[in-house]
Scaffold this active site. Sequence first.
Site, short mmCIF file in Angstrom:
data_model
loop_
_atom_site.label_atom_id
_atom_site.label_comp_id
_atom_site.label_asym_id
_atom_site.label_seq_id
_atom_site.Cartn_x
_atom_site.Cartn_y
_atom_site.Cartn_z
N LYS A 157 -25.86 80.10 -45.21
CA LYS A 157 -26.47 79.54 -43.11
C LYS A 157 -25.39 80.44 -42.13
CE LYS A 157 -29.18 76.70 -41.38
NZ LYS A 157 -30.97 76.17 -42.14
N VAL A 195 -42.91 65.88 -33.76
CA VAL A 195 -43.66 66.63 -33.27
C VAL A 195 -43.66 67.84 -32.45
CG1 VAL A 195 -45.64 64.52 -33.42
CG2 VAL A 195 -44.44 65.66 -31.37
N HIS A 209 -42.51 71.49 -33.86
CA HIS A 209 -43.44 73.20 -34.93
C HIS A 209 -44.31 72.48 -36.43
CE1 HIS A 209 -41.33 76.19 -32.08
NE2 HIS A 209 -41.92 76.46 -32.35
N VAL A 210 -42.97 72.12 -37.34
CA VAL A 210 -43.08 71.20 -38.36
C VAL A 210 -44.19 70.06 -37.95
CG1 VAL A 210 -42.52 70.31 -41.03
CG2 VAL A 210 -41.39 72.10 -39.86
P1 NAD Z 1 -38.60 71.11 -33.49
O1 NAD Z 1 -37.32 71.78 -32.75
O2 NAD Z 1 -39.42 72.65 -33.25
O3 NAD Z 1 -39.03 70.16 -33.76
C1 NAD Z 1 -38.53 68.77 -32.97
C2 NAD Z 1 -38.61 67.86 -32.54
O4 NAD Z 1 -38.57 67.08 -33.14
C3 NAD Z 1 -38.74 68.34 -31.42
O5 NAD Z 1 -40.06 67.86 -30.37
C4 NAD Z 1 -38.39 67.53 -30.73
O6 NAD Z 1 -38.56 66.77 -28.96
C5 NAD Z 1 -37.95 65.82 -31.63
N1 NAD Z 1 -36.95 65.05 -31.52
C6 NAD Z 1 -35.81 65.79 -31.01
N2 NAD Z 1 -35.20 64.20 -31.16
C7 NAD Z 1 -35.87 63.75 -31.38
C8 NAD Z 1 -35.90 62.08 -31.49
N3 NAD Z 1 -34.28 61.17 -31.46
N4 NAD Z 1 -36.96 60.95 -32.04
C9 NAD Z 1 -37.70 61.87 -31.86
N5 NAD Z 1 -38.32 62.83 -31.40
C10 NAD Z 1 -36.73 63.54 -31.74
O7 NAD Z 1 -38.12 71.55 -35.19
P2 NAD Z 1 -39.15 72.06 -36.44
O8 NAD Z 1 -38.68 73.50 -36.71
O9 NAD Z 1 -40.38 71.36 -36.29
O10 NAD Z 1 -38.25 71.63 -37.81
C11 NAD Z 1 -38.00 69.66 -37.80
C12 NAD Z 1 -37.26 69.65 -38.41
O11 NAD Z 1 -37.50 70.10 -39.60
C13 NAD Z 1 -35.78 69.84 -38.08
O12 NAD Z 1 -34.63 69.00 -38.82
C14 NAD Z 1 -35.85 71.09 -39.10
O13 NAD Z 1 -34.23 71.23 -39.10
C15 NAD Z 1 -36.31 70.90 -40.32
N6 NAD Z 1 -36.67 71.92 -41.30
C16 NAD Z 1 -37.45 73.12 -40.01
C17 NAD Z 1 -38.26 74.40 -40.88
C18 NAD Z 1 -39.33 74.90 -40.24
O14 NAD Z 1 -40.03 75.78 -40.88
N7 NAD Z 1 -39.11 74.89 -39.19
C19 NAD Z 1 -37.70 74.46 -42.39
C20 NAD Z 1 -37.02 73.27 -43.28
C21 NAD Z 1 -36.50 72.10 -42.68
#
Ligand code: NAD
Length: 361
Positions: A94, A195, A197-198
Amino acid sequence: MIEVKEIKKSEATANSIFSQITSMKHEQVVFCYDHETGLKAIIAIHNTNLGPSLGGTRMWKYDNENDALTDVLRLSRGMTYKAAISGLNLGGGKAVIIGDSRKDKNEALIRSFGRYVNSLSGRYITAEDVGTSTKDMEYIAKETKHVTGLPVAMGGSGDPSPVTAYGVYMGMKASAKECWGNDSMNGKKVVVQGVGHVGESLVKFLTEEGAKVYVTDINQDALNHVASEFKAEIINPEKVYAMDVDVYAPCALGATLNTATINQLKCAIVAGSANNQLADEDVHGKMLMEKGILYAPDFLINAGGLINVYSELKGYNHADAMKQTEHIYDVTLDIFKKSKAEKITTQQAAMQIAEKRIYGK
Ligand code: NAD
């Protein structure tokens, strides 16, 4: 006298960095600085026993450098386990770039980082993460071939999030099967925390199957959009843990499973995408087990994104990546079986299976 003191001080710092690196058994940690662009980055290679290390580059405004180091060490170790449990021939790595992605990011900075990735000759392959995008991967590709997550138009796999969400959905359905004897989410109450990306894609899969979905986020726009698009009900962020739901899906931040939150949980299942959900793997894994809450290990069920970029290394095929991600369902059930048979937590069961592949024992 002053000199001696300074030497002692610098030795102490060096020791503390090495103690962090050795305690998690990292192979190599590279500190990168570029005078021209101001780049400050750390690349951590945790383990390459199963193949080259692969993991995204996070750009974040860390409070201090030690937080950046801790983050990259924890995340790269997680990648080793994620690749191993998913049956991929990859190691764990990473990178973090210290800075505000909205203000400090530009082509020159990202390309100088790309040259550092190139200097590792394929021991580390990068991809996007929080604060970096497919566009940044395009810049990195100008400097090195050791990059994935390129735009679809360039033969890449694009945004991994929908595939990650599909894997989480598979892990959740396997958990439902274990808990209730069938894997239907129809009529089940699920709270999705975050809510982005994932989270958005996960809400789509769940509502399409007829689940009653509650959503929460600190970003009001994202929240309103997802709630209206999928007819999900909005709840306050602080209400998430005590809600009377079947499933809690953490899709925002790590460490949301800690003593204070676990004490409030009323759900039967925890299954979400966030990395490092357990604040302490042993203590909080056991707390969940003792409360009778089934925990689907995060590094197993959120591996869809990694599976997706891995497919890019061989020539990207979306259908193949989805099929391999679907297999998370079976692996999750195997983990539950091992956990029950050996009276260990689901986290321990998953880690043991991964370690058998990594270390052969
Ligand atoms: P993202 O940044 O698009 O979405 C995260 C969301 O969480 C945002 O909308 C943010 O406003 C919200 N958030 C932050 N703090 C918060 C809180 N205290 N309460 C409620 N909501 C809150 O990220 P993502 O790509 O959707 O990833 C989400 C999680 O999954 C992350 O922890 C990431 O490391 C993990 N992840 C993502 C992927 C991927 O393919 N994108 C793969 C593996 C793991």
